[in-house]
Write an enzyme that holds these catalytic residues in place. Structure first.
Site, short mmCIF file in Angstrom:
data_model
loop_
_atom_site.label_atom_id
_atom_site.label_comp_id
_atom_site.label_asym_id
_atom_site.label_seq_id
_atom_site.Cartn_x
_atom_site.Cartn_y
_atom_site.Cartn_z
N HIS B 419 0.83 -1.21 0.00
CA HIS B 419 0.00 0.00 0.00
C HIS B 419 0.86 1.26 0.00
CE1 HIS B 419 -3.58 -2.44 0.84
NE2 HIS B 419 -4.27 -1.37 0.52
N GLU B 420 1.92 1.23 0.79
CA GLU B 420 2.79 2.41 0.83
C GLU B 420 3.47 2.61 -0.52
OE1 GLU B 420 2.94 4.44 3.57
OE2 GLU B 420 4.14 5.82 2.34
#
Lengths: 510, 510
Positions: B419-420
């Site tokens: 996600h990052e």
């Protein structure tokens, strides 16, 4: 630790049983953290067939069953709360706290006139009582006379009896009419000319209308009871409920006072009663009433008032997009206040009053929020008034041969006049919007009567949507805006600008 | 005329049958307007007992049954529509039309780098194929050798076979790892340093992550298939579905290309397939995708962009009330865009792709909107990723003896990194908010796991509310605001003011 155990036993990430069963190897038991866990010893973790069957997406049209959407209901509730909390923050940042108890400027004369009307209005109910007392005394005399002629059971005797009854009734009806109309006229005159504050005015006018309707019901009901008393053979028997208090015994002070305070507009000699007063119930309802009144007051003072105030120049310049925007913003507050007010009056106040009076029939409203036709709305939201209209206007008119549709239109006409009295008089602007709003219900009823039966547009939902839009999202806020503007044009900050504004052409000023 | 007739036959204003039956007199038939109507000739219209029984109000606690509140659901929908239409009017009055096709300034270099990555990234899938082709060739040779020793069915022979298999697998795994990590590293490096436009960057990074996961699944699945091919006695049989394409026949270009385009991240030699391509279905889904993309674009450009822009100075001055207000306002748009985006991607796009690929299993999502636990949300909203995580991370870890809870935490850790990568890299600010958001899901799962079982607060509803609040009403808009602010602080209008602002202390700047 309990949490970790719980997560461990959760099935969310477990391999689906159907897919796994084929590849499950030996299962060993292992002690981890004091609890026994089953660790699967399957060789081939990476090969099980995730995609083993043909399936549709659950939102597809070809899905076997439609999924539940209850979560979206919860989301809607949350978005509504969050959006309105945000508007409250913006409102506070813009205006600060507008709620102020000492700021209200009641004129001293308003309060005195209001109190005077509060004492004077019920006096008309007692006048009604005196008229009925005289009529009952006269009926008693007639009863003795008639009982001597009782053997003559011919059509001619019937006609003569009716003529005799009616000649008395016309006199009684005349006095009743004078009394009831005087009540309404005096209250309206004082509220319109002498009470500046719209709140006090509304309370007085409401009180007068309620007493007016109670007088009418008392007179009309006793008229029929008297006729049944004098000519028992000429009509059906009376309701069994009334047997404990036959005419003319019901014409007494105690019976009248009960009707005066009973939460109904329809007079009956006897009502269904409860056995005891549950004081806990009464206090709970009164607490609701107090709480909701404060909520409505805050909503009006903090949110509705500045909104109404800063929509004035939009009306003055006839900026229609902005007027629509203001009505839309007002609609949320107006729906909110309306729902709170409905609950406070029809659930809390009337139930508290009914409990104290041991009044048994608490059906003050039906589930009007689900209506698919505007017709049903008007017969369910305010049962006391509906009951009055049905018993004393609609049903007698139909009995006299009026077509039901015409009788209904007449009811709305009568109701429109009452609505205009209740809104136009206290705001000192009889501009006819409330009356027009009531008359507009007639085509709306015709429309929703048709729409609710159309299946391919989900008629019931569509009808309900039309009800909410027409009544709560457009009708009420628009009417509130118009009466507020008319009041401001007459007394308030815009009365001078109004003379030169384009809105002048749209409003007829008295 | 039809309407009047209909109103006349309506029963709304008719006297209730129970109350009337006693007083009904003779009924005459009368011709009115050509239709026959029944006019009741009852004597006593004004006396029927409106209040004949003891009844409760339907909203009272002592009412026998609770009424339906479906009308309020309709009201909520309407209030939501009206409130947001109003905000759209205000937005238009304030900003005018902000939507503009020619205004976007894509740098030429961004587009070229993006196209280069679009061609380069899938090449890694073909490298994975080449590695597996070599492994399959080696396995074929080993198969011939092993089949000679097949009679020795002793534990020692098993151990020797496993050693031999693993020594080869470690080499294969090394090449796979280098290839897959190189894919992710190259894409991330180019997106972070060379692609200025966050939109193009996000597309490239998404593509790289998808191919990375497909490479991993292809390698891991074929590892198990190879083992089963070489040592059929040592484990359970393979899924019956795979029989039509046994290892090593599945290592071919056509099979790889199908997996490349199939709407799944999980490799199977064989998938359930549909018989035909319904082109009408495909076009409908593509039309939905196009329509929703335009809607999302308008919502972002017209509503989210000015909102984000004018919240910058609130963050700079750390005005927390205003930041909360902005997050609340942003939340509605963000929920709206999220729902549209979800439908566009998981329903429209993946179904269209699946239809073209004749891919049978369309379960790309479950009814996540009804979840009462955040755990269930993460296993239902994005089935392709959930399936990958379950088959290639969670299930092998549990198989190796990890406690399930720890394996779940590891999955969230891995997912947090992805996600990052997907959010932080294209916005050139790896500030860790997306990663922290994913890790925060673990205590939230523990919380909602408990709450959903508490009956006296309607646990399921409460859990669902917590999901919506934490995820859509707070988490997403707050994260969007923070990444937008970080981007603006690095490149945009506030980068100079930021140096002297109190917010500087809260943000670590690279």
């Amino acid at each position: 630790m309990a949490t970790i155990t719980q997560m461990a036993t959760g099935t969310a990430f477990d391999v689906p049983q159907a897919g796994l069963s084929r590849y499950r190897g030996t299962t060993t038991e292992q002690k981890v953290n004091g609890t026994t866990k089953r660790i699967r010893d399957t060789k081939y973790r990476h090969v099980f067939a995730t995609h083993s069957v043909t399936r549709t997406s659950c939102l597809s049209h070809d899905a076997e069953s439609s999924p539940s959407f209850v979560g979206f209901r919860n989301l809607m509730i949350l978005v509504l709360i969050v959006s309105n909390l945000r508007l409250m923050i913006v409102n506070l940042q813009k205006y600060g706290v507008l709620i102020c108890i000492s700021c209200h400027d009641y004129r001293r004369s308003d309060v005195i006139t209001g109190l005077l009307l509060y004492l004077l209005v019920p006096a008309h109910l007692f006048v009604t009582y005196l008229i009925e007392l005289a009529a009952a005394w006269q009926a008693d005399r007639a009863y003795t006379r008639i009982s001597k002629q009782r053997d003559e059971d011919t059509p001619a005797a019937y006609a003569a009896a009716l003529r005799s009854f009616n000649s008395t009734w016309y006199i009684v009806a005349f006095f009743h009419s004078v009394n009831a109309v005087a009540n309404l006229y005096i209250a309206t005159k004082y509220v319109y000319y002498d009470i500046y504050h719209p709140g006090i005015g509304t309370l007085c006018e409401f009180h007068a209308v309620i007493v007016f309707l109670k007088c009418a019901s008392y007179a009309l009901t006793n008229r029929d009871l008297r006729h049944a008393y004098l000519h028992p053979k000429q009509a059906d028997p009376l309701p069994a409920l009334y047997k404990t208090c036959p005419y003319p015994q019901n014409i007494n002070m105690k019976n009248l006072c009960y009707f005066w305070w009973a939460p109904t507009l329809v007079y009956q000699p006897v009502y269904p009663r409860t056995d005891t007063i549950r004081w806990g119930f009464v206090f709970k309802r009164l607490a609701e009433l107090a709480g909701l009144s404060i909520v409505i007051w805050i909503a009006s003072a903090q949110y509705a008032a500045p909104l109404l105030q800063n929509s004035l120049d939009k009306i003055l310049t006839l900026n229609f997009t902005s007027i629509v925007e203001r009505v839309m913003k007002l609609s949320t507050i107006s729906v909110f206040c309306w729902l709170c007010g409905f609950f406070a009056l029809f659930q809390s106040a009337l139930n508290a009053l009914a409990e104290v009076m041991r009044f048994g029939d608490r059906e003050f409203y039906g589930d009007w929020w689900n209506v698919s036709s505007i017709r049903t709305y008007w017969t369910t939201w305010n049962k006391p008034v509906t009951n009055f209209m049905r018993r004393h206007i609609y049903s007698p008119l139909v009995g006299r041969g009026w077509p039901p549709a015409l009788a209904q239109i007449f009811v709305f006409f009568f109701s429109g006049i009452l609505h205009e009295l209740l809104v136009g008089v206290p705001t000192h602007n009889i501009i006819g919007v409330a009356f027009a709003g009531m008359m507009f219900q007639i085509p709306m009823i015709a429309l929703t009567d048709v729409i609710q039966k159309v299946k391919w547009i989900q008629g019931k939902v569509a009808g309900n949507m039309i009800f909410w839009i027409s009544f709560c999202l457009v009708g009420q806020p628009l009417a509130a805006l118009l009466y507020f503007f008319a009041w401001q044009a007459k007394y308030g900050s815009v009365s001078k600008q109004f003379q030169e504004s384009p809105a002048m052409h749209l409003f007829l000023r008295r």
